[in-house]
Design a protein around this motif. Sequence first.
Motif: not given
Ligand SMILES: Cc1cc2nc3c(=O)[nH]c(=O)nc-3n(C[C@H](O)[C@H](O)[C@H](O)COP(=O)(O)O)c2cc1C
Length: 166
Positions: A117, A85, A143, A16, A18-19, A14
Amino acid sequence: MEDKELKKLVIFYSLEGNTKFIAEGIKDMTGAESLELKVEKDISPKGFMRYVWGGSQVIMGKKPELVSIDKNPEDYDVLFIGTPIWAGGYVPAINTFLHRVQIKGKKIGLFCCHAGGGSGKAFSMFKEKLKENTIIGEIEFKDPLKNDKTVAEKQLKEWIDSIMKV
Ligand SMILES: Cc1cc2nc3c(=O)[nH]c(=O)nc-3n(C[C@H](O)[C@H](O)[C@H](O)COP(=O)(O)O)c2cc1C
């Protein structure tokens, strides 16, 4: 599935939070242990460049070095594997992990977080890499930290109850 004696492990990355939020919910709801994958030289969770840098790593199929892993999936019966993702797929840290560790004969629940997405090709990528296992379920969240956390927790609980009953 007779839940009581099963050893469970939540494996996730993760950037940020969320995961991680979902992984902690799974831990609390199932009594699983957890393994958070961390990258040696990770990208910054802030700023637009994270999309460019992170997305290009996915597209190039990079396998960044992970901080040492202190749990062996072999020792568990059920694995929950979660990813944000990135560029429509799972993150580079998961790519490294799935190349490094042999996972066979496990029951696996897959989860992901995205920004709207959808899960893209992440679940099919997981299934391709985890062919010698039984996928017991998959779930995606938009999110959860920015949206209604209670709704996400309720969905997670229902999912856990349904897959752990099978
Ligand atoms: C490098 C990068 C690429 C991402 N690509 C996508 C994507 O293709 N589709 C989507 O819906 N979100 C995308 N996101 C958003 C994250 O998947 C989303 O905010 C997720 O909840 C973050 O999880 P985390 O907080 O555990 O890191 C992307 C974020 C980052 C940093």
